[in-house]
Scaffold this active site. Structure first.
Site, PDB file in Angstrom:
ATOM      1  N   CYS A  94      42.257  46.510  50.302  1.00 12.74           N
ATOM      2  CA  CYS A  94      42.818  45.178  50.816  1.00 12.74           C
ATOM      3  C   CYS A  94      42.078  44.225  50.072  1.00 12.74           C
ATOM      4  O   CYS A  94      40.741  44.038  50.484  1.00 12.74           O
ATOM      5  CB  CYS A  94      42.532  45.466  52.243  1.00 12.74           C
ATOM      6  SG  CYS A  94      43.160  44.029  53.074  1.00 12.74           S
ATOM      7  N   CYS A 113      39.057  40.462  37.796  1.00 13.30           N
ATOM      8  CA  CYS A 113      37.908  39.684  38.761  1.00 13.30           C
ATOM      9  C   CYS A 113      38.045  38.157  38.267  1.00 13.30           C
ATOM     10  O   CYS A 113      37.724  37.885  37.087  1.00 13.30           O
ATOM     11  CB  CYS A 113      36.718  40.479  38.537  1.00 13.30           C
ATOM     12  SG  CYS A 113      35.422  39.733  39.518  1.00 13.30           S
TER      13      CYS A 113
END
Ligand code: FE
Length: 132
Positions: A120, A48
């Site tokens: 995605c 992240c």
């Protein structure tokens, strides 16, 4: 259980680039085929960009042709949270980092793996850590 990371808006602005801030904190989307990891085939881990939590392994990355990095699954089921997203006149499933609640992208039921999922994900929401 994951420890949550909660920062103020000012702290997020300081920590992230303007593009990362817009996508992670305001649900933005980078333009297709413009992200830095769309065609990355190197082995490693995608973290992240907001908090550094490992989210997706290169082992689940595949070329979906969509223009965004695509994965068949997250590296751990509890690494991401999924939320129903009604924006732009569509019903989609939004994917967020479970640790910092940063917006990552969406998951669609048209993937090639055993679970049939396509995660995605915006390149701007990720930091790639190559395998040693
Ligand atoms: Fe995060």
């Amino acid at each position: 259980m994951t420890d949550k990371l909660t920062l103020t808006d000012a702290e997020w602005r300081e920590r992230l680039t303007p593009e990362q801030y817009q996508i992670l904190r305001h649900g933005g989307t980078e333009r297709a085929f413009t992200g830095k990891y769309e065609s990355n085939k190197a082995p490693g881990m995608y973290l992240c960009a907001g908090c550094g939590t490992p989210l997706f392994s290169s082992e689940t990355k595949y070329n979906s042709g969509s223009g965004w990095p695509s994965y068949t699954s997250p590296v751990a089921a509890d690494a991401v949270d999924e939320h129903v997203d009604h924006s732009h006149g569509m019903v989609r499933t939004e994917v967020r980092c479970a640790t910092c609640e940063g917006h990552l992208g969406h998951v669609f039921p048209d993937g090639p793996g055993p679970d049939g999922l396509r995660y995605c994900i915006n390149s701007a929401s990720l930091d790639f850590k190559p395998k040693d």
